[in-house]
Design a protein around this motif. Structure first.
Motif, mmCIF file in Angstrom:
data_model
loop_
_atom_site.group_PDB
_atom_site.id
_atom_site.type_symbol
_atom_site.label_atom_id
_atom_site.label_comp_id
_atom_site.label_asym_id
_atom_site.label_seq_id
_atom_site.Cartn_x
_atom_site.Cartn_y
_atom_site.Cartn_z
ATOM 1 N N UNK A 149 0.839 -1.213 0.000
ATOM 2 C CA UNK A 149 0.000 0.000 0.000
ATOM 3 C C UNK A 149 0.868 1.255 0.000
ATOM 4 N N UNK A 150 1.885 1.286 0.864
ATOM 5 C CA UNK A 150 2.722 2.478 0.976
ATOM 6 C C UNK A 150 3.566 2.702 -0.274
ATOM 7 N N UNK A 151 4.034 1.616 -0.888
ATOM 8 C CA UNK A 151 4.811 1.763 -2.128
ATOM 9 C C UNK A 151 3.931 2.325 -3.240
ATOM 10 N N UNK A 152 2.699 1.819 -3.343
ATOM 11 C CA UNK A 152 1.779 2.343 -4.359
ATOM 12 C C UNK A 152 1.482 3.818 -4.122
ATOM 13 N N UNK A 153 1.306 4.193 -2.863
ATOM 14 C CA UNK A 153 1.046 5.601 -2.553
ATOM 15 C C UNK A 153 2.230 6.472 -2.935
ATOM 16 N N UNK A 154 3.444 6.042 -2.613
ATOM 17 C CA UNK A 154 4.626 6.837 -2.914
ATOM 18 C C UNK A 154 4.877 6.920 -4.414
ATOM 19 N N UNK A 155 4.667 5.821 -5.129
ATOM 20 C CA UNK A 155 4.819 5.852 -6.583
ATOM 21 C C UNK A 155 3.795 6.769 -7.205
ATOM 22 N N UNK A 156 2.571 6.722 -6.676
ATOM 23 C CA UNK A 156 1.518 7.603 -7.177
ATOM 24 C C UNK A 156 1.871 9.064 -6.949
ATOM 25 N N UNK A 203 7.292 13.405 6.585
ATOM 26 C CA UNK A 203 5.916 13.348 6.095
ATOM 27 C C UNK A 203 5.349 11.951 6.031
ATOM 28 N N UNK A 204 6.226 10.961 5.843
ATOM 29 C CA UNK A 204 5.765 9.584 5.667
ATOM 30 C C UNK A 204 5.463 8.904 6.995
ATOM 31 N N UNK A 205 6.161 9.293 8.056
ATOM 32 C CA UNK A 205 5.978 8.655 9.359
ATOM 33 C C UNK A 205 5.155 9.506 10.326
ATOM 34 N N UNK A 206 5.368 10.821 10.303
ATOM 35 C CA UNK A 206 4.828 11.662 11.372
ATOM 36 C C UNK A 206 3.726 12.621 10.931
ATOM 37 N N UNK A 220 7.935 -0.739 10.384
ATOM 38 C CA UNK A 220 8.730 -1.599 9.496
ATOM 39 C C UNK A 220 8.246 -1.478 8.058
ATOM 40 N N UNK A 221 6.935 -1.489 7.852
ATOM 41 C CA UNK A 221 6.391 -1.376 6.501
ATOM 42 C C UNK A 221 6.696 -0.008 5.885
ATOM 43 N N UNK A 222 6.569 1.058 6.667
ATOM 44 C CA UNK A 222 6.900 2.384 6.173
ATOM 45 C C UNK A 222 8.399 2.509 5.884
ATOM 46 N N UNK A 223 9.212 1.890 6.740
ATOM 47 C CA UNK A 223 10.657 1.975 6.546
ATOM 48 C C UNK A 223 11.070 1.318 5.234
ATOM 49 N N UNK A 224 10.558 0.126 4.949
ATOM 50 C CA UNK A 224 10.967 -0.573 3.731
ATOM 51 C C UNK A 224 10.435 0.121 2.478
ATOM 52 N N UNK A 225 9.274 0.743 2.555
ATOM 53 C CA UNK A 225 8.798 1.521 1.408
ATOM 54 C C UNK A 225 9.664 2.753 1.191
ATOM 55 N N UNK A 226 10.143 3.370 2.276
ATOM 56 C CA UNK A 226 11.075 4.490 2.157
ATOM 57 C C UNK A 226 12.432 4.022 1.660
ATOM 58 N N UNK A 227 12.856 2.831 2.094
ATOM 59 C CA UNK A 227 14.159 2.302 1.706
ATOM 60 C C UNK A 227 14.263 2.107 0.198
ATOM 61 N N UNK A 228 13.172 1.708 -0.431
ATOM 62 C CA UNK A 228 13.188 1.504 -1.884
ATOM 63 C C UNK A 228 13.542 2.793 -2.605
ATOM 64 N N UNK A 229 12.957 3.899 -2.159
ATOM 65 C CA UNK A 229 13.257 5.173 -2.804
ATOM 66 C C UNK A 229 14.631 5.691 -2.399
ATOM 67 N N UNK A 230 15.103 5.314 -1.221
ATOM 68 C CA UNK A 230 16.477 5.639 -0.851
ATOM 69 C C UNK A 230 17.458 4.932 -1.784
ATOM 70 N N UNK A 231 17.136 3.699 -2.186
ATOM 71 C CA UNK A 231 17.972 2.987 -3.156
ATOM 72 C C UNK A 231 17.993 3.723 -4.507
ATOM 73 N N UNK A 232 16.861 4.289 -4.897
ATOM 74 C CA UNK A 232 16.820 5.040 -6.156
ATOM 75 C C UNK A 232 17.725 6.260 -6.096
ATOM 76 N N UNK A 233 17.636 7.030 -5.009
ATOM 77 C CA UNK A 233 18.504 8.199 -4.851
ATOM 78 C C UNK A 233 19.970 7.780 -4.823
ATOM 79 N N UNK A 234 20.245 6.693 -4.115
ATOM 80 C CA UNK A 234 21.622 6.228 -3.999
ATOM 81 C C UNK A 234 22.170 5.763 -5.342
#
Length: 344
Positions: A10-17, A94-97, A117-131
């Motif tokens: 759900x969180x990945x779909x929201x962030x991609x959207x 914005x994603x956690x708080x 944990x679910x929010x962290x891993x959805x954020x981690x995916x986009x951190x990989x993109x930036x990295x």
């Protein structure tokens, strides 16, 4: 585990959207908008990688003259950490708080740990993109110039997954501090805008520093400066593992990254509900006490006041429209100071 998997989806779909602007009410046009958004996203990333690659080639020529060509990968680690610090800190905030769905999610039979944990891993995916924007060009250039051994290449591929964990720990701590402060302030919008401007300016200054100054610092000192050990300690372990091919250095890097991951989850889990409840209570509390005064306005004045209020309540609108003007103002002041300080 099922709750975590479902929440991650759900969180990945929201962030991609949010990134690709896929939120369309018309189903017929959603597919075309999705393809257009992905194409724009890919073109932007390709351009950024190309620009970063050119920067690395220029720096590599200077480092080769000093016999320090291996340091190009360390520069990529530092640059990726800077980008994650200055971008993901705002996203975590914005994603956690500051989530609109906090009350709904908190009322479900889901623990704070599962949500975090679910929010962290959805954020981690986009951190990989930036990295990847700054990591992949250095990886390709390093292989092209024969800078890495086979062991170093294996370490680089595996270590890519663990590299952002320490940066995310610092981002989470900064995000907690920012939201703890704003949870005590009723009108936090303006503070949020100031923080956004500071982060963007800091990103530009950091990239300029890496571009112009970091290579010279390495060459002049002949070694890794002390502030780099303080700023990216896990990256130093990773860099030593790649240069020496030592499995001991690599295992130390993995252990330090896992510890950073655990500390991040514990920090966010402990403060997740507490900070969000404070922020929600802050929103519901009336900003003024006493007698309410009504002031009559015309239709045009009322609409103008409403639009101004809506404009300043949205940090994204203000940031997109005012950042350029603020940057031009700062640049003009700097240009005047430099002109009068160095008269021709």
């Amino acid at each position: 585990m099922t709750n975590i998997k479902n929440l991650i989806k759900i969180y990945i779909k929201q962030m991609i959207s949010n990134y690709l602007s896929l939120g369309s009410k018309k189903k017929a046009s959603s597919g075309s908008k999705k393809i257009a958004g992905i194409m724009i996203f890919v073109l932007i990333f390709a351009y950024l990688m190309f620009a970063v690659g050119l920067l690395y080639i220029i720096q590599l020529e200077q480092l080769q003259a000093a016999g320090m060509q291996d340091y190009i990968i360390l520069i990529s680690f530092i640059l990726s950490s800077l980008i994650i610090f200055l971008i993901v800190t705002y996203e975590i905030s914005g994603h956690f708080f500051r989530t609109k769905d906090f009350e709904i999610v908190a009322s479900m039979p889901i623990t704070s740990l599962q949500i975090v944990v679910s929010k962290f891993f959805s954020t981690l995916i986009f951190a990989y993109l930036y990295q990847s924007v700054v990591f992949l060009p250095a990886f390709v250039i390093g292989i092209s110039y024969g800078l890495f051994t086979v062991t170093g290449i294996i370490f680089l591929v595996l270590g890519f997954l663990f590299l952002p964990f320490f940066s995310l720990l610092i981002c989470s701590f900064l995000a907690y501090l920012l939201n703890f402060i704003t949870s005590k302030i009723k009108q936090y919008t303006y503070l949020n805008l100031i923080i956004s401007f500071v982060l963007l300016l800091g990103l530009m200054v950091a990239i300029y520093f890496v571009n112009m100054g970091l290579t010279s610092i390495f060459i002049n000192s002949g070694n890794i400066p002390l502030f780099v050990y303080f700023f990216v300690p896990t990256s130093i372990l990773f860099f030593n593992a790649i240069v020496t091919g030592s499995i001991i250095w690599f295992l130390l890097f993995i252990v330090a990254s896992i510890i950073s991951f655990v500390l991040t989850i514990l920090l966010l889990s402990f403060f997740f509900k507490k900070i969000n409840q404070s922020l929600n209570n802050n929103k519901k509390t009336a900003s003024k006490k006493g007698k309410i005064k009504y002031r009559q306005r015309g239709v045009l004045g009322s609409l103008f006041h409403l639009e101004i209020k809506n404009y300043f309540n949205s940090s994204i609108y203000v940031l997109n429209t005012m950042f350029g003007m603020v940057l031009l103002l700062i640049a003009s002041i700097v240009a005047l100071v430099m002109y009068f300080s160095n008269p021709q």
